[in-house]
Each structure stands twice: as C-alpha cells, then as structure tokens.
Design a protein around this motif. Structure first.
Motif: not given
Ligand code: MRU
Length: 341
Positions: A28, A152-153, A191-192, A195-196, A199
C-alpha cells in the motif's frame, strides 16, 4: 448501477492473500502508481510489513498478524516471540491484539499448524462477512439522495474485503441512497487520496477528493448529510480512536447538523478500555510530515509532531455500526449490552 444485486460489482480487491506457505500483500506504500505485491515468508517479514504500512487498516493488520503466527509455526520459530513482536508492531488498532489473542488461545490449546491456519482463515472470512452486514446496516440509516464524506481508507485494502465505512458507502451507492461521495486526502500519509480514491475509481463509484482542510466548508455547503468513518479502537464508553483528523470532522459535523457514523467490526471494540483517554495514540516518524512522496518539502532544521490517530468522544457520534447491530448515541450501558463478553 443502483440495484442491490449489483453489490458484487463493488468488491474486487483482496489485498491480503494466503498462499499456503506465504502471505501475499498488496504493497500500500506504492499505490496508486504501482500495484506491486510483496511476499512474506516468515513472521518477521509480516511484522515489518505492518510497521512500514505495507499492510495497514485495523482489520487488515489483525488478519496479517494471524497469518504471521501461522508462518512462525510452519517455519518452526518460537511462537511466543513471534506473537510478542507482532503485537508490538503498532499500538492503536486493537484488532491486532484481538487477532493475536485468538491465535494464542488456539496455540495454548495445542493447535498444530493446520488448525492455526483454519483459525487465521476464520478471522479473515468473518471480517469479510462482518463488512457485508455492516454495509447493509449502515446504508439503511442513510436517506435517499444523500451526500457523504469519508476519511482515511476503510475499504478492501484496510480489511479482508469490501470495507467498513467504505463498505457502507459501497452499499449506499449500490442501493441508490448515496448520490455524492467525498473523500478527504488524509494527510500526511494520504490514505484517502492514494488508496480510497483508487478503490472508488476502480469500482466505478463517482467521488470527489477534497483537501482535509476543505471539510467544514463542504459541510456548510449542504452537500453532505453524513460523515462515515472507520475505527481503530472503540472504548467501552463509545469513544473512538481513528485516523488523525477524524475528531475535527466530528466537531465540524455537529456544528453543521451533519450526522456522524462510525463503522467497525466487533473486533475493534475494546471493552477492557474504559474511555478514549486510555487509548495509546501512535506517534510516527516526523519525516512523514516533512516530506511528500519521498521528497523533502519543509525547510531543513524544521521539526514536526506526527500523531497518526485521535479520539472522537462518544457524544459526537450519532451511530456506531458493527455486524452485531447499530448503536445510536453510544453510552457505556448500551455498549455493555451489545459487547459484554
Ligand atoms: O494508519 P492506518 O492507515 O493503518 O490507519 C487506518 C485507519 O485509521 C482506518 O480508518 C481504520 O483502521 C479503519 S479501517 C477499516
């Protein structure tokens, strides 16, 4: 795509994969630029992957740690040492300790490698099932046509699959309840943003990234009716530790009449911790703040303070959603009713 039966479409990522004699992790740290897998062959490599955030997110680190115990036993390593090192990898997310306690109980009962493997698989499978259930329960709280903000994720990358808060968003979008999705960047590790958004784009869910500092302005605009977040540890009174920045979102949400939902499996609930004051908040390397994408962005000689979680007091939380059910306006008494052993 707004029929519930299209839900499976919103669930294509499995970032923690057991291969029989090794653990594959989608790294990640490199997303979204690169989809590279790392292979852990022993418990020490799993411990390092958790410390370095190659695998992250409360449920995912618990699952990875459980597989780390299996690897330790398969390799003939001292299981007690592996358990202690895995446990110390990160302090805030209680899912890590919860999963290791489950593995230790099986070890203490004399389980062999095959039995430990079944236990780790059960931990992983139960998490996925919990996420699907929480998706239904959380989405049912959201009125049609709503907008939501997440932080965040909390998706497939952070869990066995589907996600906690992001699972509710997946279900809410699939069921036609959520029309607008916003994700905060989640500085400093992003993370947002990294990663988010990865996704959501991958699942074809329209969403807009915002700077963390745009959240109150967004709420004032009326575009969001719910803030939906995950959790790393929920204390016995409902106080919730989650990614740094969550607390200020809860304060801003209350000010603007936006509702605030925490979504987490029961493995995130820590009834042995009375309140958020007793939750250890992880402090990470200030270098994470002083650089961006590996490049120093702050003047040499500057210092930084880098707490990576904060605690949202229970009184700012409108709903805690777990696979066991929904708690509206958490109190110690209701928490006890749902989570007393
Ligand atoms: O530091 P991280 O990326 O492990 O932090 C993750 C979070 O804070 C998530 O919001 C939380 O673990 C819930 S994930 C389902």
């Amino acid at each position: 795509m707004n029929k519930p039966e299209s839900l499976a479409h919103y669930d294509s990522i499995r970032a923690v994969q057991w291969q029989g004699d090794r653990l594959r992790l989608l790294d990640q740290r490199l997303l979204p630029q690169e989809e590279r897998w790392i292979e852990c062959l022993d418990a020490a490599q799993v411990t390092q992957a958790i410390k370095d955030l190659a695998v992250r997110g409360a449920p995912a680190i618990g699952i990875a740690a459980a597989w780390g115990v299996v690897l330790a036993v398969q390799r003939g390593a001292e299981a007690g040492v592996a358990l202690a090192r895995l446990r110390a990898a990160r302090p805030t997310a209680v899912n890590l300790m919860w999963a290791l306690d489950r593995m230790k109980a099986r070890l203490d009962a004399g389980a062999d490698a095959a039995a430990l493997q079944r236990e780790a698989q059960a931990i992983q499978d139960e998490d996925l099932a919990a996420n699907r259930r929480m998706g239904e329960l959380g989405a049912a709280l959201i009125a049609r046509g709503s907008g939501v903000l997440t932080h965040c994720n909390t998706g497939s990358l952070a869990t066995a699959g589907y996600g906690t808060a992001l699972g509710v968003i997946r279900a809410g979008v699939a069921g036609g309840r959520i029309e607008r999705v916003y994700a905060g960047e989640t500085r400093p590790w992003q993370q947002g943003a990294r990663l988010t958004m990865w996704e959501l784009v991958r699942d074809g869910i329209p969403a807009q990234l915002i700077a963390d500092s745009a959240a109150a302005h967004l709420m004032r605009s009326g575009a969001v009716q719910w803030v939906i977040v995950g959790a790393d540890r929920i204390a016995a009174n409902g106080d919730t530790a989650n990614k740094i920045g969550t607390y200020q979102l809860a304060i801003a949400a209350r000010h603007h009449g936006v509702r605030f939902m925490v979504v987490a499996p029961s493995s995130t609930v820590d009834m042995a911790t009375a309140s958020g004051d007793a939750i250890e908040i992880e402090l990470r390397d200030p270098a994470e703040l002083l650089s961006t994408a590996g490049r120093r962005t702050v003047v040499e000689g500057a210092q930084a303070w880098n707490p990576v979680f904060d605690v949202t007091p229970a009184e700012l939380i409108d709903a805690i959603v777990t696979e066991r059910g929904v708690i509206e306006h958490p109190t110690p008494a209701v928490m006890r009713m749902m989570f007393a052993a």
